[in-house]
Design a protein around this motif. Sequence first.
Motif, PDB file in Angstrom:
ATOM      1  N   ASP A  20       0.823  -1.203   0.000  1.00 14.12           N
ATOM      2  CA  ASP A  20       0.000   0.000   0.000  1.00 14.12           C
ATOM      3  C   ASP A  20       0.861   1.258   0.000  1.00 14.12           C
ATOM      4  O   ASP A  20       0.580   2.206  -0.731  1.00 14.12           O
ATOM      5  CB  ASP A  20      -0.916  -0.011   1.224  1.00 14.12           C
ATOM      6  N   LYS A  37       0.522   4.033  -3.088  1.00 17.49           N
ATOM      7  CA  LYS A  37      -0.434   5.074  -2.700  1.00 17.49           C
ATOM      8  C   LYS A  37      -0.484   6.223  -3.696  1.00 17.49           C
ATOM      9  O   LYS A  37      -1.525   6.815  -3.922  1.00 17.49           O
ATOM     10  CB  LYS A  37      -0.098   5.606  -1.310  1.00 17.49           C
ATOM     11  N   CYS A  52     -11.250  -0.219   4.615  1.00 14.73           N
ATOM     12  CA  CYS A  52      -9.870   0.048   4.176  1.00 14.73           C
ATOM     13  C   CYS A  52      -9.587   1.534   4.058  1.00 14.73           C
ATOM     14  O   CYS A  52     -10.469   2.333   3.745  1.00 14.73           O
ATOM     15  CB  CYS A  52      -9.599  -0.608   2.816  1.00 14.73           C
ATOM     16  N   ASP A  53      -8.329   1.876   4.312  1.00 14.90           N
ATOM     17  CA  ASP A  53      -7.784   3.190   3.978  1.00 14.90           C
ATOM     18  C   ASP A  53      -6.806   2.948   2.838  1.00 14.90           C
ATOM     19  O   ASP A  53      -5.694   2.502   3.060  1.00 14.90           O
ATOM     20  CB  ASP A  53      -7.083   3.798   5.198  1.00 14.90           C
ATOM     21  N   GLY A  54      -7.236   3.236   1.611  1.00 13.10           N
ATOM     22  CA  GLY A  54      -6.447   2.793   0.450  1.00 13.10           C
ATOM     23  C   GLY A  54      -6.664   1.295   0.305  1.00 13.10           C
ATOM     24  O   GLY A  54      -7.787   0.826   0.161  1.00 13.10           O
ATOM     25  N   SER A  74      -8.340  -0.670   7.577  1.00 18.29           N
ATOM     26  CA  SER A  74      -8.460   0.215   8.737  1.00 18.29           C
ATOM     27  C   SER A  74      -9.245  -0.469   9.851  1.00 18.29           C
ATOM     28  O   SER A  74      -9.122  -0.108  11.012  1.00 18.29           O
ATOM     29  CB  SER A  74      -9.158   1.520   8.322  1.00 18.29           C
TER      30      SER A  74
END
Length: 342
Positions: A186, A190, A313-315, A319
Amino acid sequence: MSRKWCRDARSDLAAADKRVADADKRLADADKRLADARHDLAAARHDLAVAEAQKERDEDDMKQCKQDIKQCKEYVKQYRQHVATTLKLLNAAQEAALELYPSSRKRKREERVDEAYKARKDRWNKLNEVLNKRKKSQTAETCGFSYVSWSDVHPIFGHFRELEFNKQDLPNGIKDQLLGVIKVYDDLTKSSSKTESQVFVFINAVLCYLCKDLKNDLVFTYEGDVSGSYVIADGIFELIMSDRKNGSKICLAEAKKDNMDQGEAQCLVGCEAVSDSEAKVNVYGIVSNYIEWIFLASKNDGIYRYKTPTIGCDGFYPSDHQSFERVLVDIYSFVCMVINNK
């Protein structure tokens, strides 16, 4: 009078000496500040030289990266040309065979629908009606999975039954290992826009890590080519997971552009083609965009389906670790169920 004059002269001389001493002190301070300024200037010139050298190295690295990317694109282009040439040769060979034996394919299709598949025959006949309409051209023998939409096959596959399986404990430490790998991936991706290939990297990472302790039971085949015999469908799955012992298969279809319905349609059509071409009573499928996962089972008596929770998810990095762990448990348990052929 002369004495007073001498005293005044001495006083003036002392004052002049003091001013000279003050001037010398200020001069010394100025010299020190000049030396400090020269030192700072030398340090700044050194830092500038280091920065310029680093800039040159970065430019060289960027140039090399661009060359590598260009070379990779060339390799991909050559690979695609090779695949296209191979497909043309295969199609030519097929056409030649059909000219020599015009009824062979029809005869083969009829032979495939034996006693074991009577329960599926009605489903396959309805599916073939859809596939005939969706073929790229009416002269084509088969229809690609990607030409079929969910609205086309919903009347055939849409009445799902609940897919049930026993939940298994995850292998020790596997969740933390996966989180570490996903964090690295990730962080590296990003800054780039989300692509289908990028999504598959994360889907593949999850499956590979979950199944690494099952390597003696499973074989992973990437870009698995599937073509039906009675079912006039063909296409390529991103991944086919095959059991070494009982021959069970799990066919993975990535949900392009997060369209899970379209992914299900393609996966189910492909599973029917596998059942047909390999004489399998049960064929399993996975549809995923990494955030969502759907498990499918194509059986004689119908289609079975299970949908996992959505991963927060964060990206691409989860999360919500709890939802991530629940999804991992579901995937691992589903694969174990297929291996155990239950």
